[in-house]
Design a protein around this motif. Structure first.
Motif, mmCIF file in Angstrom:
data_model
loop_
_atom_site.group_PDB
_atom_site.id
_atom_site.type_symbol
_atom_site.label_atom_id
_atom_site.label_comp_id
_atom_site.label_asym_id
_atom_site.label_seq_id
_atom_site.Cartn_x
_atom_site.Cartn_y
_atom_site.Cartn_z
ATOM 1 N N UNK A 1 0.856 -1.190 0.000
ATOM 2 C CA UNK A 1 0.000 0.000 0.000
ATOM 3 C C UNK A 1 0.890 1.237 0.000
ATOM 4 N N UNK A 2 0.623 2.177 -0.891
ATOM 5 C CA UNK A 2 1.467 3.359 -1.029
ATOM 6 C C UNK A 2 0.575 4.592 -1.053
ATOM 7 N N UNK A 3 1.036 5.645 -0.413
ATOM 8 C CA UNK A 3 0.292 6.908 -0.430
ATOM 9 C C UNK A 3 1.296 8.049 -0.455
ATOM 10 N N UNK A 4 1.104 8.978 -1.394
ATOM 11 C CA UNK A 4 1.996 10.122 -1.467
ATOM 12 C C UNK A 4 1.611 11.147 -0.407
ATOM 13 N N UNK A 5 2.609 11.723 0.232
ATOM 14 C CA UNK A 5 2.374 12.726 1.275
ATOM 15 C C UNK A 5 2.213 14.081 0.587
ATOM 16 N N UNK A 6 1.087 14.756 0.741
ATOM 17 C CA UNK A 6 0.904 16.055 0.090
ATOM 18 C C UNK A 6 1.792 17.113 0.715
ATOM 19 N N UNK A 7 2.161 18.119 -0.046
ATOM 20 C CA UNK A 7 3.029 19.178 0.509
ATOM 21 C C UNK A 7 2.290 20.019 1.534
ATOM 22 N N UNK A 8 3.070 20.605 2.421
ATOM 23 C CA UNK A 8 2.493 21.531 3.392
ATOM 24 C C UNK A 8 2.118 20.906 4.711
ATOM 25 N N UNK A 9 2.207 19.573 4.844
ATOM 26 C CA UNK A 9 1.876 18.946 6.139
ATOM 27 C C UNK A 9 3.009 19.179 7.157
ATOM 28 N N UNK A 10 2.625 19.432 8.402
ATOM 29 C CA UNK A 10 3.634 19.634 9.445
ATOM 30 C C UNK A 10 3.808 18.400 10.323
ATOM 31 N N UNK A 11 2.871 17.429 10.218
ATOM 32 C CA UNK A 11 2.940 16.222 11.057
ATOM 33 C C UNK A 11 2.380 15.047 10.275
ATOM 34 N N UNK A 12 3.042 13.870 10.380
ATOM 35 C CA UNK A 12 2.577 12.673 9.664
ATOM 36 C C UNK A 12 2.963 11.455 10.489
ATOM 37 N N UNK A 13 2.013 10.592 10.784
ATOM 38 C CA UNK A 13 2.251 9.409 11.602
ATOM 39 C C UNK A 13 1.844 8.168 10.822
ATOM 40 N N UNK A 14 2.672 7.121 10.863
ATOM 41 C CA UNK A 14 2.378 5.859 10.176
ATOM 42 C C UNK A 14 2.072 4.782 11.187
ATOM 43 N N UNK A 15 1.140 3.901 10.847
ATOM 44 C CA UNK A 15 0.707 2.826 11.743
ATOM 45 C C UNK A 15 0.526 1.552 10.939
ATOM 46 N N UNK A 16 0.900 0.400 11.546
ATOM 47 C CA UNK A 16 0.688 -0.900 10.909
ATOM 48 C C UNK A 16 -0.430 -1.614 11.649
ATOM 49 N N UNK A 17 -1.437 -2.073 10.916
ATOM 50 C CA UNK A 17 -2.535 -2.816 11.515
ATOM 51 C C UNK A 17 -2.801 -4.073 10.703
ATOM 52 N N UNK A 18 -3.337 -5.094 11.347
ATOM 53 C CA UNK A 18 -3.691 -6.351 10.668
ATOM 54 C C UNK A 18 -5.166 -6.347 10.275
ATOM 55 N N UNK A 19 -5.476 -7.138 9.235
ATOM 56 C CA UNK A 19 -6.876 -7.337 8.896
ATOM 57 C C UNK A 19 -7.520 -8.221 9.949
ATOM 58 N N UNK A 20 -8.753 -8.007 10.248
ATOM 59 C CA UNK A 20 -9.428 -8.844 11.255
ATOM 60 C C UNK A 20 -9.495 -10.285 10.762
ATOM 61 N N UNK A 21 -9.334 -11.221 11.653
ATOM 62 C CA UNK A 21 -9.381 -12.635 11.234
ATOM 63 C C UNK A 21 -10.771 -13.043 10.780
ATOM 64 N N UNK A 22 -10.789 -14.096 9.948
ATOM 65 C CA UNK A 22 -12.072 -14.637 9.476
ATOM 66 C C UNK A 22 -12.652 -13.851 8.312
ATOM 67 N N UNK A 23 -11.835 -13.089 7.624
ATOM 68 C CA UNK A 23 -12.346 -12.343 6.490
ATOM 69 C C UNK A 23 -12.693 -13.262 5.310
ATOM 70 N N UNK A 24 -13.636 -12.825 4.550
ATOM 71 C CA UNK A 24 -14.080 -13.655 3.422
ATOM 72 C C UNK A 24 -13.144 -13.523 2.221
ATOM 73 N N UNK A 25 -12.419 -12.440 2.136
ATOM 74 C CA UNK A 25 -11.559 -12.229 0.958
ATOM 75 C C UNK A 25 -10.234 -12.931 1.193
ATOM 76 N N UNK A 26 -10.029 -13.999 0.467
ATOM 77 C CA UNK A 26 -8.834 -14.820 0.633
ATOM 78 C C UNK A 26 -7.594 -14.146 0.068
ATOM 79 N N UNK A 27 -7.789 -13.140 -0.748
ATOM 80 C CA UNK A 27 -6.658 -12.512 -1.426
ATOM 81 C C UNK A 27 -5.676 -11.918 -0.434
ATOM 82 N N UNK A 28 -6.184 -11.261 0.609
ATOM 83 C CA UNK A 28 -5.306 -10.591 1.573
ATOM 84 C C UNK A 28 -4.416 -11.596 2.299
ATOM 85 N N UNK A 29 -4.953 -12.766 2.605
ATOM 86 C CA UNK A 29 -4.193 -13.749 3.371
ATOM 87 C C UNK A 29 -3.261 -14.546 2.479
#
Length: 593
Positions: A11-39
């Motif tokens: 997953x990629x996202x460009x940071x727009x200009x002019x921001x003074x603060x930016x925080x990144x976080x890693x989270x997991x998909x909830x278990x038991x999802x129907x979409x097998x692609x992610x797993x």
């Protein structure tokens, strides 16, 4: 993979200009999802980082699955933001950050503010004075890699000069760019320059002249094409091709360049013959087809009106004894016609050329040629739609192929049969000795005119004599008048060729004499039709091949039956004295009403 980082495993996202603060976080998909692609695309390692977007490229699975520590380039996005831009900053010299004497201010694109750079040719800190380590001059002569110079290098403030060594000239910044100076003096250069200029001027004038001439030629060709009915002919050809079973029959409109190439620019050694209407050349087309190209001399203005229509109708003629018309060229003043090539010359040359006829088949060959020629004219008179009148039937217009098969040609004087019987030509065309006297007096071309001319051809074929002669007494110059005069006293048999007299029986001689006299009768009402003439000649030929047809053999009554008519004995031939045109043989007689 490979591909863009779209969210599946990355997953990629460009940071727009002019921001003074930016925080990144890693989270997991909830278990038991129907979409097998992610797993199915999950990996044991998960990480997030900020990086220069021009450096990051999601095209390597190894890169995606990295577990070690690794460094990535990031961009320091900063600016002096106490004012909005350079213009506002310059108004307050106390706070203006670009302090160096050779520094420059430029507006930033990541929001309000500005930054400073050293001017071109200088390096250092643009935010400091020169004495404190600000922008100072770069010595380009010491930086050969960045500023190449293969000559004499001199450093200057903000720049440098690079010149070739004395005695040489050229580009000193390029390796081997400096070469020894030539001894081409200024005077020679001036003379050469002026000469080249004059030459170019003359060349341009000549080029423009050629362009204008070419344009005039194109316009002239287009004008001739339209005047000769080319547009109408193209429309009619398209109309014919659009009808069921239609088509141009292989008829083509040729360009002048095609025919020039086919005849080697109308070379004299390609000439097949000359006539009253023009010159005939032998040509070889691009598809290797051998043709005869008739280059006419003149064409009356009245003839151009129906030319396109006549050409298309003539192209539809498909008869073994008529020379096929393959096409025409209309982009010249007088249209050129492209015919089927017939290899063995003309009947005139065959009779009078000195080669002589085959002694074993001379009479049969003559009768066959006569019958085939009559059949061709009969076809044009009776089977063509509309009927076609030749207008210049003569032995020079009957060609022979390798098998001595007759082929009627040269429609230079041909006309479509007039729809209105009172339609009269404005001038008479034809060849002296073959002209129908009635046509000569009335100027009205009819099918009887061709019958008369064919009668002269038949008489010429069986006597071996030319239609007009200048050796001998005046009263014997015309072959027709001499034959008819002799027929009055019964001496016409003596005018026939000796081989004809020896091989023909009396019934056949009387039949052929009767047929010739019917053809050359001075009264059009007494003339036979070409269909009747062809029928009689074919019957006579069959009779001559029969044992009863030989000289001194056979039963007269059986002969009459084979000849297909009741034998006419004591034939009374009408002869009216008319003036005979004793002009030079082969010339064309024309007069206006």
């Amino acid at each position: 993979m490979p591909g863009p980082c779209t969210g599946v495993g990355c997953c990629k996202s460009e940071i727009p200009p002019g921001l003074l603060f930016y925080e990144t976080t890693i989270r997991n998909f909830p278990p038991g999802g129907k979409d097998y692609t992610f797993y199915s695309n999950s990996t044991p390692c998960r990480y997030v980082f900020l990086v220069d977007k021009d450096w990051f490229s999601y095209n390597d699975r190894v890169f995606l699955n990295r577990t070690d520590d690794f460094d990535v380039p990031v961009v320091l996005d900063w600016a002096i933001r106490n004012v909005g831009n350079c213009s506002a900053a310059r108004q307050n010299t106390t706070d203006f950050a670009c302090r160096g004497a050779h520094s420059e201010c430029f507006n930033v694109t990541n929001g309000l503010g500005y930054r400073c750079n050293c001017s071109q040719g200088y390096d250092g800190n643009p935010y400091l004075e020169v004495l404190d380590g600000g922008c100072t001059d770069i010595n380009e002569c010491q930086l050969k890699g960045e500023y190449p110079c293969y000559g004499v290098c001199n450093n200057t403030q903000g720049s440098y000069t690079c010149q070739c060594h004395p005695g040489t000239s050229g580009d000193a910044t390029s390796k081997d760019g400096c070469r020894p100076k030539d001894k081409f003096t200024l005077a020679l250069k001036v003379v050469t320059g002026v000469s080249v200029g004059v030459f170019l001027l003359v060349f341009m004038c000549f080029w423009l002249y050629l362009g204008l001439q070419k344009r005039k030629l194109i316009k002239a060709k287009q004008s001739f094409f339209e005047h000769n009915g080319g547009v109408i002919l193209q429309q009619q050809m398209h109309s014919y091709s659009g009808t069921a079973g239609g088509g141009g029959g292989g008829f083509k409109i040729f360009s002048e360049e095609e025919l020039e190439k086919a005849t080697n620019n109308f070379s004299a050694d390609q000439i097949l013959g000359r006539g009253g209407h023009g010159i005939v050349y032998k040509g070889v087309l691009e598809d290797k087809a051998v043709v005869a190209i008739k280059k006419s001399k003149v064409m009356e203005a009245t003839e151009t009106k129906e030319f396109a229509r006549e050409m298309l109708i003539l192209s539809q003629i498909n008869h073994r004894n008529v020379v096929k018309l393959h096409g025409c060229c209309l982009e010249v003043e007088v249209p050129m016609l492209v015919y089927e090539y017939v290899s063995n010359g003309t009947l005139y040359h065959y009779i009078h050329g000195g080669e002589g006829l085959d002694n074993n088949k001379a009479l049969d060959t003559r009768l066959r040629i006569a019958a085939e020629s009559a059949e061709a004219l009969s076809y044009m008179h009776s089977s063509a739609s509309p009927p076609i009148l030749h207008g210049d039937v003569k032995t020079a217009n009957i060609l022979l192929d390798d098998n001595l098969t007759a082929k009627v040609t040269d429609f230079g004087a041909s006309k479509l049969a007039p729809n209105d019987e009172v339609e009269i030509a404005t001038l008479v065309q034809g060849t002296c000795g073959y002209l129908d006297p009635e046509y000569l007096m009335t100027c009205q071309l009819t099918d009887k005119s061709d019958v008369y001319s064919f009668g002269v051809v038949l008489l010429e074929l069986l006597t071996g004599k030319k239609p007009i002669r200048f050796d001998g007494p005046e009263e014997g110059r015309s072959l027709v008048s001499g034959f008819m005069t002799a027929a009055k006293v019964g001496g016409h048999y003596e005018l026939l060729d000796s081989q004809v007299r020896n091989e023909m029986g009396p019934e056949a001689l009387e039949e052929i004499t009767h047929l010739m006299m019917r053809c050359v009768s001075m009264s059009g009402e007494e003339l036979s039709s070409m269909k009747e003439v062809a029928k009689r000649l074919e019957a006579l030929r069959r009779y001559q091949r029969h044992p009863w047809g030989q000289a001194g053999a056979g039963d007269p009554e059986e002969g009459q039956s084979l000849l297909g008519r009741e034998q006419q004995r004591d034939v009374s031939y009408k002869f009216k004295p008319h003036d005979v045109l004793d002009l030079e043989e082969g010339s064309t007689y024309t007069f206006s009403l």
